[in-house]
Design a protein around this motif. Sequence first.
Motif, short mmCIF file in Angstrom:
data_model
loop_
_atom_site.label_atom_id
_atom_site.label_comp_id
_atom_site.label_asym_id
_atom_site.label_seq_id
_atom_site.Cartn_x
_atom_site.Cartn_y
_atom_site.Cartn_z
N TYR A 24 0.84 -1.20 0.00
CA TYR A 24 0.00 0.00 0.00
C TYR A 24 0.87 1.25 0.00
O TYR A 24 0.61 2.21 -0.72
CB TYR A 24 -0.92 0.05 1.22
CG TYR A 24 -1.76 -1.17 1.46
CD1 TYR A 24 -2.45 -1.78 0.42
CD2 TYR A 24 -1.86 -1.72 2.72
CE1 TYR A 24 -3.22 -2.91 0.64
CE2 TYR A 24 -2.64 -2.84 2.96
CZ TYR A 24 -3.31 -3.43 1.91
OH TYR A 24 -4.07 -4.53 2.14
N ILE A 25 1.90 1.23 0.84
CA ILE A 25 2.78 2.41 0.94
C ILE A 25 3.50 2.64 -0.38
O ILE A 25 3.61 3.78 -0.84
CB ILE A 25 3.77 2.22 2.11
CG1 ILE A 25 3.02 2.28 3.44
CG2 ILE A 25 4.86 3.28 2.06
CD1 ILE A 25 3.86 1.87 4.64
N ALA A 26 3.96 1.57 -1.02
CA ALA A 26 4.66 1.73 -2.29
C ALA A 26 3.74 2.32 -3.35
O ALA A 26 4.12 3.25 -4.08
CB ALA A 26 5.21 0.37 -2.76
N VAL A 27 2.52 1.82 -3.45
CA VAL A 27 1.56 2.34 -4.43
C VAL A 27 1.27 3.81 -4.16
O VAL A 27 1.29 4.65 -5.07
CB VAL A 27 0.26 1.51 -4.44
CG1 VAL A 27 -0.84 2.21 -5.21
CG2 VAL A 27 0.51 0.14 -5.03
N MET A 28 1.00 4.14 -2.90
CA MET A 28 0.68 5.53 -2.57
C MET A 28 1.86 6.45 -2.82
O MET A 28 1.69 7.58 -3.31
CB MET A 28 0.18 5.63 -1.13
CG MET A 28 -1.20 5.03 -0.94
SD MET A 28 -1.88 5.28 0.70
CE MET A 28 -1.03 4.00 1.62
N ALA A 29 3.07 6.00 -2.50
CA ALA A 29 4.26 6.83 -2.72
C ALA A 29 4.49 7.04 -4.22
O ALA A 29 4.80 8.14 -4.66
CB ALA A 29 5.48 6.20 -2.08
N LEU A 30 4.34 5.98 -5.02
CA LEU A 30 4.52 6.09 -6.46
C LEU A 30 3.47 6.98 -7.11
O LEU A 30 3.74 7.63 -8.12
CB LEU A 30 4.51 4.71 -7.11
CG LEU A 30 5.73 3.82 -6.82
CD1 LEU A 30 5.50 2.42 -7.36
CD2 LEU A 30 6.99 4.43 -7.40
N LEU A 31 2.27 7.02 -6.54
CA LEU A 31 1.20 7.85 -7.10
C LEU A 31 1.20 9.26 -6.53
O LEU A 31 0.32 10.05 -6.85
CB LEU A 31 -0.16 7.18 -6.87
CG LEU A 31 -0.37 5.87 -7.64
CD1 LEU A 31 -1.71 5.24 -7.28
CD2 LEU A 31 -0.26 6.09 -9.14
N GLY A 32 2.17 9.58 -5.68
CA GLY A 32 2.32 10.94 -5.19
C GLY A 32 1.41 11.34 -4.05
O GLY A 32 1.14 12.52 -3.87
N PHE A 33 0.94 10.38 -3.28
CA PHE A 33 0.13 10.72 -2.10
C PHE A 33 0.98 11.50 -1.11
O PHE A 33 2.19 11.28 -1.00
CB PHE A 33 -0.37 9.45 -1.42
CG PHE A 33 -1.57 8.81 -2.06
CD1 PHE A 33 -2.70 8.55 -1.31
CD2 PHE A 33 -1.57 8.46 -3.40
CE1 PHE A 33 -3.80 7.93 -1.88
CE2 PHE A 33 -2.66 7.86 -3.98
CZ PHE A 33 -3.79 7.59 -3.22
N ALA A 34 0.36 12.36 -0.36
CA ALA A 34 1.05 13.12 0.68
C ALA A 34 1.44 12.17 1.81
O ALA A 34 0.64 11.30 2.19
CB ALA A 34 0.17 14.23 1.22
N PRO A 35 2.65 12.30 2.37
CA PRO A 35 3.06 11.43 3.47
C PRO A 35 2.08 11.45 4.65
O PRO A 35 1.91 10.45 5.33
CB PRO A 35 4.42 11.97 3.89
CG PRO A 35 4.93 12.66 2.68
CD PRO A 35 3.73 13.21 1.97
N GLU A 36 1.42 12.58 4.86
CA GLU A 36 0.46 12.68 5.97
C GLU A 36 -0.74 11.77 5.76
O GLU A 36 -1.39 11.37 6.72
CB GLU A 36 -0.03 14.12 6.14
CG GLU A 36 1.05 15.11 6.49
CD GLU A 36 1.83 15.59 5.26
OE1 GLU A 36 1.29 15.59 4.13
OE2 GLU A 36 3.01 15.96 5.44
N SER A 37 -1.04 11.44 4.51
CA SER A 37 -2.18 10.55 4.25
C SER A 37 -1.76 9.10 4.07
O SER A 37 -2.58 8.20 4.19
CB SER A 37 -2.96 11.03 3.02
OG SER A 37 -2.17 10.89 1.85
N ILE A 38 -0.48 8.86 3.78
CA ILE A 38 -0.02 7.49 3.56
C ILE A 38 -0.10 6.67 4.84
O ILE A 38 -0.62 5.55 4.84
CB ILE A 38 1.42 7.48 2.99
CG1 ILE A 38 1.41 8.02 1.55
CG2 ILE A 38 2.01 6.08 3.03
CD1 ILE A 38 2.79 8.13 0.93
#
Length: 127
Positions: A24-38
Amino acid sequence: MVYASFLLIALLYASVGQVGASGYIAVMALLGFAPESIKPTALVLNTLVSLLVTWRFMHVGRLNWKLLWPFAFAAVPMALLGGHLTLPMLWFDRLLGSLLLVAGIPFFLKKPNEASLKPPFNKLSPF
């Protein structure tokens, strides 16, 4: 696409007894999610998948409460502590990238043997 990625990660990880935070973290990081929401999103997804898997194991009688309770007792406060900590963006990116690379190394180093290629068959398996 994000929901499909999360569903696929949850299914793949749950099939081997994991809940998928690194996916989940890898997908969110690759898609540019804000760290506060990851962090909270990964924590909620982990909680949901682990509750589902725990329920499935309970349903088929494969849950040993004597083994589970110490892990559950320690995991709840540690998850809350980890969700509370905040790193600067630069350190978050470096730490996340390093941990994901380290987690992937065994897949490239370990050569499969014949015993690991044969799936175990268990009538009591919840999956």
